[in-house]
Motif scaffolding. Structure first.
Motif, mmCIF file in Angstrom:
data_model
loop_
_atom_site.group_PDB
_atom_site.id
_atom_site.type_symbol
_atom_site.label_atom_id
_atom_site.label_comp_id
_atom_site.label_asym_id
_atom_site.label_seq_id
_atom_site.Cartn_x
_atom_site.Cartn_y
_atom_site.Cartn_z
ATOM 1 N N GLY A 129 0.503 -1.091 0.290
ATOM 2 C CA GLY A 129 -0.069 -0.307 -0.602
ATOM 3 C C GLY A 129 0.641 1.075 -0.401
ATOM 4 N N ALA A 130 1.812 1.516 0.889
ATOM 5 C CA ALA A 130 3.350 2.474 0.519
ATOM 6 C C ALA A 130 3.421 2.389 -1.007
ATOM 7 C CB ALA A 130 4.282 1.888 1.697
ATOM 8 N N LYS A 131 4.072 1.790 -0.914
ATOM 9 C CA LYS A 131 4.612 1.660 -2.215
ATOM 10 C C LYS A 131 3.506 2.538 -3.426
ATOM 11 C CE LYS A 131 6.410 -2.594 -2.651
ATOM 12 N NZ LYS A 131 6.669 -3.783 -2.822
ATOM 13 N N PHE A 132 2.501 2.146 -3.665
ATOM 14 C CA PHE A 132 1.410 2.323 -4.392
ATOM 15 C C PHE A 132 0.874 3.942 -4.362
ATOM 16 C CE2 PHE A 132 -3.354 2.071 -6.244
ATOM 17 C CZ PHE A 132 -2.768 1.760 -7.393
ATOM 18 N N SER A 133 0.983 3.984 -3.308
ATOM 19 C CA SER A 133 1.063 5.827 -2.702
ATOM 20 C C SER A 133 2.160 6.113 -3.588
ATOM 21 C CB SER A 133 0.755 5.974 -1.129
ATOM 22 O OG SER A 133 -0.393 4.868 -0.646
ATOM 23 N N ILE A 134 3.048 5.849 -3.330
ATOM 24 C CA ILE A 134 4.068 7.070 -3.397
ATOM 25 C C ILE A 134 4.014 7.263 -5.051
ATOM 26 C CG2 ILE A 134 6.411 6.579 -3.940
ATOM 27 C CD1 ILE A 134 6.629 5.336 -1.845
ATOM 28 N N ILE A 135 3.465 5.849 -5.721
ATOM 29 C CA ILE A 135 3.667 5.977 -7.326
ATOM 30 C C ILE A 135 2.055 7.033 -7.557
ATOM 31 C CG2 ILE A 135 2.723 4.766 -9.493
ATOM 32 C CD1 ILE A 135 4.618 2.149 -7.738
ATOM 33 N N MET A 136 0.833 6.442 -7.428
ATOM 34 C CA MET A 136 0.023 7.311 -7.728
ATOM 35 C C MET A 136 0.460 8.987 -6.960
ATOM 36 S SD MET A 136 -1.796 5.497 -8.896
ATOM 37 C CE MET A 136 -3.151 7.227 -9.248
ATOM 38 N N THR A 137 0.801 9.180 -5.786
ATOM 39 C CA THR A 137 0.964 10.534 -5.509
ATOM 40 C C THR A 137 1.828 11.497 -6.659
ATOM 41 O OG1 THR A 137 0.711 9.876 -3.539
ATOM 42 C CG2 THR A 137 0.958 12.159 -3.216
ATOM 43 N N THR A 138 3.340 10.856 -6.328
ATOM 44 C CA THR A 138 4.049 11.210 -7.513
ATOM 45 C C THR A 138 3.761 11.890 -8.919
ATOM 46 O OG1 THR A 138 6.212 10.306 -6.423
ATOM 47 C CG2 THR A 138 6.271 10.971 -8.282
ATOM 48 N N LEU A 139 2.600 10.385 -9.406
ATOM 49 C CA LEU A 139 2.761 10.454 -10.480
ATOM 50 C C LEU A 139 1.120 12.112 -10.842
ATOM 51 C CD1 LEU A 139 2.151 7.295 -12.209
ATOM 52 C CD2 LEU A 139 3.349 8.913 -12.641
ATOM 53 N N THR A 140 0.359 12.155 -9.887
ATOM 54 C CA THR A 140 -0.629 13.171 -9.856
ATOM 55 C C THR A 140 0.111 14.400 -9.985
ATOM 56 O OG1 THR A 140 -2.253 11.347 -9.082
ATOM 57 C CG2 THR A 140 -2.716 14.020 -9.180
#
Length: 476
Positions: free
Chosen positions: A317-328
């Protein structure tokens, strides 16, 4: 018995349904969680930063010396104090986020109160900078008239610095629980009052600089009235040393970033035609600062999401959050990059009537647009670092990127190659780009399962059992 079996089968079905959610559904759920934090945080930062920019806009119509002095004080002194206290407060972001994820709700209030103690002591240590501003700026080679005006303005800024103690800590406390709408409402009310008072005191009643600064101080303190209602517990004094250590690491990490622009302005003040250079650069940095408020909103979201997931023990969940927040954040930054590249110097007339300053702003616009693009990613990665508790590592990265690469290149380009403000800014931008690349590599290569273990160890080390004071109500 049959009911128990049915209940177990239903729970298993729900678990499988969550695990088998499509990528589209996972992205949508993560975006909702991100914007619950990012949207109010961005609005709050817009409002808080807007207070200073509104003050600058009114002061800019009082006189060029006053504008240059306010710009210098805001960029160097206020951001210096902001950097120290925001950095120290970011330790609270790590601890509250992970404690909330681990459901140690009663610890949130204790961490908040410990942070108040640490920040108050830090604010007291900053006082000499604001008391002796005039001789300090003269010693740094600034124009004497501008330095004298800075000495007057800096005394007002003392009240603002102490307002940060409550403001920053309460923001971190509520963001960790995704409950920061109250701060957004208070910030909106504050900036509305500030616009009216700035017009009344400077334009209508003609109180000049004193009127603008009084309105500014009041605007920073108004939101704190609603936030100061939180209680206090003597448990805040227990195990204070570890909090101080983490706060110092956090402070160094964020200070090194925020002071970067301060050094840029100080270097500009020693160039020829310093008044125009400082005014133009200050306008560009303010425009860049508006965009940074969006990125800082995503910094808060990244910190909260990463710390919450680590506290829950959810590495994926932490890794997925990082990817989504950075791309947004990157997508928003790219759109703004195109917008400001096209607008060039037209926005300068909001802050000044000088055509010379507006032309200088237009000349710096490509660098401004590039900074906006880079800054859409870098703060998010800093938020990841705060959420995971990497402040000490990132502090060393900042020292190498900013102070061993960025500033030396800027000095060479600005002074040796006579590129002036553009040369200094190019060097600083290269330092920021290097720091971003290093943080991307660190984040990509991190073992997030190990980070879960480290988060659990930290929380267990500083855990205080619930007392009769019912600290859980503080978190609610």
């Amino acid at each position: 018995m049959k009911g128990d079996i049915s209940h177990r089968l239903l729970k298993e079905a729900e678990k499988i349904e969550v695990e088998e959610a499509t990528l589209k559904e996972k992205i949508w759920m993560e975006l909702k969680k991100t914007f619950v934090v990012a949207a109010p945080a961005t609005f709050t930062r817009f409002s808080t930063f807007g207070v200073a920019v509104i003050s600058q806009a009114f002061i800019g119509h009082i006189g060029p010396v006053e504008l240059a002095a306010y710009s210098l004080c805001f960029t160097c002194l206020l951001r210096f104090g902001n950097g120290v206290l925001l950095g120290m407060a970011s330790a609270l972001e790590t601890l509250c986020g992970q404690a909330f994820g681990a459901k140690q709700y009663h610890m949130l209030g204790i961490y908040l109160q410990r942070s108040w103690i640490v920040l108050f002591m830090s604010a007291c240590c900053l006082l000499p900078l604001y008391i002796f501003t005039n001789p300090l700026f003269i010693a740094l080679g600034q124009d004497e008239k501008i330095a004298q005006a800075c000495g007057y303005i800096s005394h007002w800024f003392i009240f603002i610095v102490f307002s940060f103690i409550i403001s920053f800590t309460c923001q971190m406390f509520l963001q960790a629980q995704s409950k920061n709408m109250i701060i957004a409402y208070l910030a909106a009310f504050s900036i509305g009052i500030h616009i009216f008072l700035s017009w009344l005191l400077t334009m209508k009643l003609e109180f000049g600089l004193a009127g603008a600064l009084f309105s500014t101080v009041l605007a920073y303190w108004l939101p704190n009235v609603g936030q100061i209602l939180f209680g206090f517990s003597m448990l805040a004094f227990k195990d204070l040393c570890p909090i101080v250590k983490l706060s110092i690491s956090s402070g160094v990490m964020l200070c090194l970033e925020l002071w970067y622009n301060t050094i840029l302005v100080l270097l500009t003040g020693n160039l020829k035609n310093a008044e125009v250079a400082i005014d133009a650069l200050a306008i560009c940095l303010n425009i860049n600062g508006w965009e940074m408020m969006i990125s800082l909103g995503f910094l808060a979201a990244a910190s909260v999401r990463v710390s919450n997931e680590l506290g829950r023990g959810n590495a994926k969940g932490a890794k997925f959050s990082i990817i989504m927040t950075t791309l947004t954040s990157l997508c928003i930054g790219f759109v703004l990059f195109l917008v400001f590249l096209c607008l060039r110097g037209r926005l300068a007339y909001i802050f000044t009537t000088s055509e010379e300053v507006a032309e200088a702003v237009a000349d710096l616009s490509p660098l401004l647009a590039s900074s906006i693009l880079v800054n859409s990613v870098q703060p998010v990665l800093s938020g990841v670092a705060v959420g995971a508790g990497w402040q000490r590592v990132v502090a060393w990265v900042n020292i190498a990127s900013y102070y061993l690469v960025g500033i030396p290149i800027g000095v060479v380009l600005g002074y040796v190659w006579n590129m002036h403000v553009k040369g200094v800014w190019i060097g600083m931008l290269l330092g920021t780009l290097l720091q971003t690349i290093v943080l991307v590599v660190i984040t990509w290569r991190t073992d997030w399962d190990k980070q879960v273990i480290l988060a659990r160890t930290r929380l267990n080390k500083w855990f205080v059992p619930e007392s009769r004071e019912d600290n859980q109500n503080v978190a609610a």
